[in-house]
Design an enzyme around this catalytic site. Structure first.
Site, PDB file in Angstrom:
ATOM      1  N   HIS A   1      -0.597   4.991   7.283  1.00  0.00           N
ATOM      2  CA  HIS A   1       0.023   5.234   5.982  1.00  0.00           C
ATOM      3  C   HIS A   1       0.569   6.658   5.927  1.00  0.00           C
ATOM      4  O   HIS A   1       0.098   7.544   6.653  1.00  0.00           O
ATOM      5  CB  HIS A   1      -0.996   5.028   4.858  1.00  0.00           C
ATOM      6  CG  HIS A   1      -1.416   3.600   4.703  1.00  0.00           C
ATOM      7  ND1 HIS A   1      -2.563   3.094   5.279  1.00  0.00           N
ATOM      8  CD2 HIS A   1      -0.836   2.567   4.040  1.00  0.00           C
ATOM      9  CE1 HIS A   1      -2.673   1.807   4.981  1.00  0.00           C
ATOM     10  NE2 HIS A   1      -1.633   1.456   4.237  1.00  0.00           N
TER      11      HIS A   1
ATOM     12  N   SER B   1       0.815  -1.220   0.000  1.00  0.00           N
ATOM     13  CA  SER B   1       0.000   0.000   0.000  1.00  0.00           C
ATOM     14  C   SER B   1       0.847   1.269   0.000  1.00  0.00           C
ATOM     15  O   SER B   1       0.385   2.320  -0.462  1.00  0.00           O
ATOM     16  CB  SER B   1      -0.941   0.002   1.204  1.00  0.00           C
ATOM     17  OG  SER B   1      -0.223  -0.163   2.419  1.00  0.00           O
TER      18      SER B   1
ATOM     19  N   ASP C   1       4.265  -8.028   6.038  1.00  0.00           N
ATOM     20  CA  ASP C   1       4.810  -9.272   6.585  1.00  0.00           C
ATOM     21  C   ASP C   1       4.923  -9.156   8.106  1.00  0.00           C
ATOM     22  O   ASP C   1       4.585 -10.081   8.851  1.00  0.00           O
ATOM     23  CB  ASP C   1       6.199  -9.545   6.014  1.00  0.00           C
ATOM     24  CG  ASP C   1       6.211  -9.699   4.509  1.00  0.00           C
ATOM     25  OD1 ASP C   1       5.605  -8.857   3.820  1.00  0.00           O
ATOM     26  OD2 ASP C   1       6.834 -10.643   4.012  1.00  0.00           O
TER      27      ASP C   1
END
Length: 472
Positions: free
Chosen positions: A417, A164, A276
């Site tokens: 983000h 993203s 991850d």
């Protein structure tokens, strides 16, 4: 153990193939209200459903080439948690993609101004101010025949792979309601909207040295749209997904008439690993198993790129140390608390336990070591192809304001983000790393764009690789 996270290709041929069906409805000539409703419904189905079926064959072929097999989804609990491993939204992925795109198209201009007011955009630089670097000698007189003699202006094609943060999620979103929107055109690694004065990105920097640069995203669109070009990043992607994403990139490069695979020099930036750490590693039986999967996936990705993309320089950005970032966050808004638990539960649900957070930070350090180890393998170093580990995100920490509180100007509305201000800082740091010799790269955090801005010099005119570091 996991559901496949596939990047959807959307060939125009699949869309054009439904045109005859549309014409039959629109040209029927009937005045019946029932027929009009039927035709309207048919148009909706044609627009959304038919392309999905048309794409499936191409997707399955790329999955096969990538060695990925579809498996039925089975929820698995993390160790010591009631949270499931994944939410299986694969069957709704295309509808989800269309929805994300519609959010950007509807709010882009308004959100740009809103984020400017909130201080989440870099300050625009006036045209009277020159680019920080001199341009003489930054493009070779003749096309170089070695990746170790590449000057910035020699890059013809640029591409970006990742999750993203490469897709541009939430960069200029207004609130959590449109947080999934993607602003791919202003992403640090693969966005090329406007120029460096407005949006500092790696493509916008390299465009100064080579105005003919091609491949960066030219719109704030999802990956299936043509304007994404060679920015193939996809939200929620893991390192496990990168072999597939590499195949998508290769197919796009080979099918684009503007790309000469044997002649053009290509720059590919791979930024992966955050997911991850955030929502994958806590589902493995042992950390060693997680490390091995990460290593194999990264190796396979680079192996695929090397086998199919000649004349390429690949940046492998370090996995960000999310535990350290989470540890540094304070005054977190309540809405962001829920977002963090959803998006990064492997870390966030342990953030109040200092010992567990420290252990997780050590685990991420190990992942970063694997990134560097794989990138430096001799099989990925030749005159035609080179991989360089860029450590800029290794010690990324949470920016603070004058009061010592988290500076949320660097984040989107989910406080997770990055905003455009954050992406500008990443672009600057990545550019600096690309010019710094291997073994002497800066891994400290510089939150202010242009605070430290490296330039090619007579002593070091080339983009740094293992083959030219320490010598010219």
């Amino acid at each position: 153990m996991m559901a496949v996270h596939a990047v959807n290709e959307s060939p125009m041929a699949a869309i054009m193939s439904i045109s005859p069906g549309r014409r039959r409805c629109t040209e029927s000539g009937t005045s019946s209200e029932r027929m009009l409703k039927f035709c309207s419904s048919a148009l909706v189905i044609c627009h959304f459903v038919f392309p999905i079926f048309a794409q499936q064959q191409a997707i399955d072929e790329l999955l096969r080439l990538s060695g990925i097999q579809r498996e039925p989804f089975t929820p698995v609990n993390a160790r010591g948690s009631h949270l499931p491993i994944y939410t299986n939204f694969e069957n709704l992925r295309d509808i989800y993609s269309v929805f994300r795109g519609s959010l950007v198209n509807r709010n882009e201009k308004a959100n740009l101004e809103l984020n400017r007011q909130r201080g989440k955009l870099q300050k625009k630089i006036q045209k009277s101010q020159k680019f920080p670097c001199p341009l003489n000698g930054t493009r070779s007189a003749e096309v170089p025949d070695s990746v170790h003699r590449l000057r910035p202006g020699d890059i013809d094609i640029i591409a970006a792979m990742g999750d993203s943060l490469t897709a541009g999620t939430a960069i200029m979103s207004e609130s959590l309601l449109d947080d999934i929107a993607e602003y791919r055109g202003v992403v640090s690694t693969g966005g090329g909207l406007r120029d460096w004065r407005t949006f500092l990105t790696l493509p916008n920097i390299i465009k100064v040295f080579n105005p003919q640069l091609y491949g960066y995203a030219i719109g704030n669109v999802v990956s299936r749209e043509r304007a994404s070009r060679f920015n193939v990043g996809e939200g929620s992607a893991l390192t496990l997904d990168m072999p597939y994403q590499a195949r998508v990139l290769i197919r796009r490069l080979e099918r684009d008439p503007k790309v000469d695979m044997s002649k053009h020099w290509k720059l590919i930036t791979l930024f992966i690993g955050g997911n991850d750490v955030c929502f994958d590693m806590c589902y493995y039986r042992t950390m060693e198993e997680f490390y091995q999967v990460h290593r194999r996936s990264l190796y396979k990705t680079l192996e695929i790129l090397k086998a199919h993309i000649p004349r390429a320089l690949v940046n492998v950005m370090s996995t960000p140390n999310i535990p350290d970032i989470v540890k540094g966050i304070n005054n977190l808004p309540l809405a962001c608390e829920a977002t963090h638990i959803f998006a990064c539960h492997c870390i966030v649900r342990r953030k109040h336990d200092p010992q567990q957070l420290q252990d997780l930070s050590k685990a991420v350090r190990k992942v970063q070591e694997i990134d560097e180890e794989v990138a430096n393998l001799p099989e990925f170093q030749s005159d035609d192809f080179a991989v360089v580990y860029q450590p800029l995100m290794r010690n990324w920490y949470t920016p603070t304001n004058r009061k010592g509180n988290t500076d949320y100007r660097y984040f989107g509305p989910d406080c997770f983000h990055l905003s455009q201000l954050g992406h500008a800082a990443v672009a600057n740091m990545l550019w600096n790393n690309m010019l710094q010799p291997v073994g002497a790269k800066d891994d400290s955090f510089h939150p202010k764009a242009f605070e430290v801005f490296e330039c090619p010099s007579e002593e070091r005119p080339y983009l740094a690789t293992r083959g030219n570091s320490g010598k010219i």
